[in-house]
Structures are given as structure tokens and as C-alpha cells.
Design an enzyme around this catalytic site. Sequence first.
Site, PDB file in Angstrom:
ATOM      1  N   ASP A  22       0.822  -1.216   0.000  1.00  0.00           N
ATOM      2  CA  ASP A  22       0.000   0.000   0.000  1.00  0.00           C
ATOM      3  C   ASP A  22       0.860   1.273   0.000  1.00  0.00           C
ATOM      4  O   ASP A  22       2.001   1.257   0.451  1.00  0.00           O
ATOM      5  CB  ASP A  22      -0.925  -0.024   1.224  1.00  0.00           C
ATOM      6  CG  ASP A  22      -2.097   0.925   1.073  1.00  0.00           C
ATOM      7  OD1 ASP A  22      -2.338   1.416  -0.047  1.00  0.00           O
ATOM      8  OD2 ASP A  22      -2.786   1.177   2.092  1.00  0.00           O
ATOM      9  N   HIS A  39       2.623   3.426  -8.889  1.00  0.00           N
ATOM     10  CA  HIS A  39       2.443   1.994  -9.192  1.00  0.00           C
ATOM     11  C   HIS A  39       3.639   1.477  -9.980  1.00  0.00           C
ATOM     12  O   HIS A  39       4.138   0.385  -9.735  1.00  0.00           O
ATOM     13  CB  HIS A  39       1.153   1.775  -9.999  1.00  0.00           C
ATOM     14  CG  HIS A  39      -0.087   2.170  -9.267  1.00  0.00           C
ATOM     15  ND1 HIS A  39      -0.288   1.858  -7.935  1.00  0.00           N
ATOM     16  CD2 HIS A  39      -1.203   2.852  -9.659  1.00  0.00           C
ATOM     17  CE1 HIS A  39      -1.464   2.343  -7.549  1.00  0.00           C
ATOM     18  NE2 HIS A  39      -2.040   2.946  -8.571  1.00  0.00           N
ATOM     19  N   LEU A 133      10.122 -21.013  -4.416  1.00  0.00           N
ATOM     20  CA  LEU A 133       9.121 -20.108  -3.843  1.00  0.00           C
ATOM     21  C   LEU A 133       7.800 -20.148  -4.617  1.00  0.00           C
ATOM     22  O   LEU A 133       7.794 -20.121  -5.845  1.00  0.00           O
ATOM     23  CB  LEU A 133       9.687 -18.680  -3.877  1.00  0.00           C
ATOM     24  CG  LEU A 133       8.745 -17.547  -3.473  1.00  0.00           C
ATOM     25  CD1 LEU A 133       8.460 -17.581  -1.971  1.00  0.00           C
ATOM     26  CD2 LEU A 133       9.327 -16.183  -3.850  1.00  0.00           C
TER      27      LEU A 133
HETATM   28  C1  IPE Z   1      -5.558  -2.588  -0.333  1.00  0.00           C
HETATM   29  O1  IPE Z   1      -5.168  -1.276  -0.500  1.00  0.00           O
HETATM   30  C2  IPE Z   1      -5.514  -3.325  -1.627  1.00  0.00           C
HETATM   31  C3  IPE Z   1      -4.190  -3.506  -2.213  1.00  0.00           C
HETATM   32  C4  IPE Z   1      -3.039  -3.170  -1.682  1.00  0.00           C
HETATM   33  C5  IPE Z   1      -4.190  -4.126  -3.499  1.00  0.00           C
HETATM   34  P1  IPE Z   1      -6.242  -0.103  -0.665  1.00  0.00           P
HETATM   35  O2  IPE Z   1      -5.451   1.150  -0.786  1.00  0.00           O
HETATM   36  O3  IPE Z   1      -7.173  -0.412  -1.760  1.00  0.00           O
HETATM   37  O4  IPE Z   1      -7.006  -0.173   0.710  1.00  0.00           O
HETATM   38  P2  IPE Z   1      -7.898   0.936   1.453  1.00  0.00           P
HETATM   39  O5  IPE Z   1      -8.885   1.418   0.456  1.00  0.00           O
HETATM   40  O6  IPE Z   1      -6.987   2.034   1.888  1.00  0.00           O
HETATM   41  O7  IPE Z   1      -8.508   0.215   2.607  1.00  0.00           O
HETATM   42  C1  IPE Z   2      -1.402   0.360  -3.342  1.00  0.00           C
HETATM   43  O1  IPE Z   2      -1.222   1.737  -3.379  1.00  0.00           O
HETATM   44  C2  IPE Z   2      -1.668  -0.244  -4.702  1.00  0.00           C
HETATM   45  C3  IPE Z   2      -3.067  -0.631  -4.940  1.00  0.00           C
HETATM   46  C4  IPE Z   2      -4.016  -0.562  -4.068  1.00  0.00           C
HETATM   47  C5  IPE Z   2      -3.398  -1.119  -6.250  1.00  0.00           C
HETATM   48  P1  IPE Z   2      -2.446   2.741  -3.438  1.00  0.00           P
HETATM   49  O2  IPE Z   2      -2.784   2.992  -4.856  1.00  0.00           O
HETATM   50  O3  IPE Z   2      -3.571   2.266  -2.589  1.00  0.00           O
HETATM   51  O4  IPE Z   2      -1.794   4.042  -2.796  1.00  0.00           O
HETATM   52  P2  IPE Z   2      -2.428   4.987  -1.701  1.00  0.00           P
HETATM   53  O5  IPE Z   2      -2.860   4.122  -0.566  1.00  0.00           O
HETATM   54  O6  IPE Z   2      -3.567   5.705  -2.343  1.00  0.00           O
HETATM   55  O7  IPE Z   2      -1.308   5.896  -1.311  1.00  0.00           O
HETATM   56 MG    MG Z   3      -4.011   2.466  -0.645  1.00  0.00          MG
END
Ligand code: IPE
Ligand code: IPE
Ligand code: MG
Length: 253
Positions: A22, A39, A133
Site C-alpha cells: 500500500d 504503481h 518459492l
Molecule cells: C488494499 O489497498 C488493496 C491492495 C493493496 C491491493 P487499498 O489502498 O485499496 O485499501 P484501502 O482502500 O486504503 O482500505
Molecule cells: C497500493 O497503493 C496499490 C493498490 C491498491 C493497487 P495505493 O494505490 O492504494 O496508494 P495509496 O494508498 O492511495 O497511497
Molecule cells: Mg491504498
Amino acid sequence: MQELKDTIDKSRLPRHIAVIMDGNGRWAKEKGQDRLYGHFHGVQSVRDVVEGSAELGLEYLTLYAFSTENWDRPENEVTGLMELLVDTIRKEVPTLNKNNIRLHVIGDIAMMPEYARTELQEALDETSKNTGLNLIMALSYSSRWELVNAMKRVAEDVKAGKVEPEQVNPALFQQYLATSAFPDPELMIRTSGEYRISNFLLYQLAYAELYFTDTCWPDFRKENLYQAILDFQKRERRFGKTSEQLQQSANSI
Ligand code: IPE
Ligand code: IPE
Ligand code: MG
């Protein structure tokens, strides 16, 4: 950082580590860039952590890459992310094979575009003989989707007379999960300073040790993984028992 790795007790590695990757968006925003830039940089973290896991001899690594709820993000982000994921998986197949890593996917793949499903299937087939793995990508995954799907299939089997309701127990139920072939994660890591599970492996994380770090995913490297494992190795996993009981059974071995 060879030293940090050397302080890990290899005989007490978690068999399975699950990661909620995240913070890509916030990392990019801080740099004045758009979310896709985050990303894009997150891919290097995936490579590094997968490499670190394989080097350690870890058996299972699950990476939460895209949730069911993430389909509701702006269209350009969803499309960009999907292309990045599929493109990366395809490009990484030779490296996965070189490192004896077997790819698996859990999630509602039917929601993915046709080209993505085809590419994924190819990568799964091309790595299926590897014995090192197990890299499990959670794509279009959510725990509630998985659990409801499992319940539906149990109900179908009961209706068809293949299973008696009395037979439904945790061991049987686990066979209906998307993770049926894998042991439960022993360590769950979430990056970016968020303290929630976000619909990830709700059933399987029942006794996982949880590790949270403020580091955003694009900055996460194998050293951060080693740090999490070292933290895990300091914990006493009691599984409902008392500390004294654990000492006693350790002494009796
Ligand atoms: C969780 O992250 C999903 C992934 C890392 C793929 P999100 O960024 O979507 O989660 P919330 O919305 O903050 O809970
Ligand atoms: C995690 O990073 C990747 C996915 C959920 C696909 P985010 O895109 O959720 O990044 P934040 O949480 O908005 O910073
Ligand atoms: Mg996120």
C-alpha cells in the site's frame, strides 16, 4: 545489508508471508507525480521482495496487488494498473523460471479483461513446474468474494449429496478457498502506515502475526522484509494457550 539478513534464524522462518502493498499513490503525490508513477515504481519493490524471499528460502509469498474494491477507482488508474500488472508478470516469467519460482493467482479473474486472463494463464503454465518459492498474486481479490464463493460451492455440494452438513468443518471448508493449496500466512505485512486488513485473507489471517510499517510500498526493499521477519521471530505465538504451556512443551521436546 548482508548483516541484517544474517541475523535471521533460518530454522524459524515463517512458511508464508502475505503483504498488502500500500501507499503507491501517496508516495507519488509527495513527489508531485500522478498515481500511476507510484504503481510503476512499486514494481521494483515487488522484484526486490520476491528476490529476497527466494534467497531466504521462503516457501510462500502472497502479494495483494489489486482488490475487488479497486475496480471502483478512476478508469485511467484501473486500466493503467491492469496493463502494468499484466505486462510485468509477462516480462518477469524468464526471471521467475531462472529462480525456480512458481506463480499462482487468487481472485475473481473473470472480472479481468480477456487479454489479461490470457497473459496470466500463460505465465501460470510456464512456471507451473517450478518447485521453489510459491508467489501468489492476489488480483481482483477480496476475502468476502472468496468466502461467499466458497460457501456457495459448499451449499452446491451439500445439495448434490456430495457432502453432509455434519462434515463441514475447518479442514473441509479450507478446501473450498482460493488458497486451498497453501498454508495460512504466519506473517502479514502492510506498508504505508495504514492499520487495516482491507478485505484481505480474513479467514486465513486468523493467527497471523501482523506487522505494520510507515514505509510506502515503492520504498520497500528486501531489507524491510528482513526487518519484518526479525520482528516476527521475537514474538511469542500462543494460539490461545498460556506462555507457561508453551515453555513446558518446548522443554519436553
Ligand atoms: C488494499 O489497498 C488493496 C491492495 C493493496 C491491493 P487499498 O489502498 O485499496 O485499501 P484501502 O482502500 O486504503 O482500505
Ligand atoms: C497500493 O497503493 C496499490 C493498490 C491498491 C493497487 P495505493 O494505490 O492504494 O496508494 P495509496 O494508498 O492511495 O497511497
Ligand atoms: Mg491504498
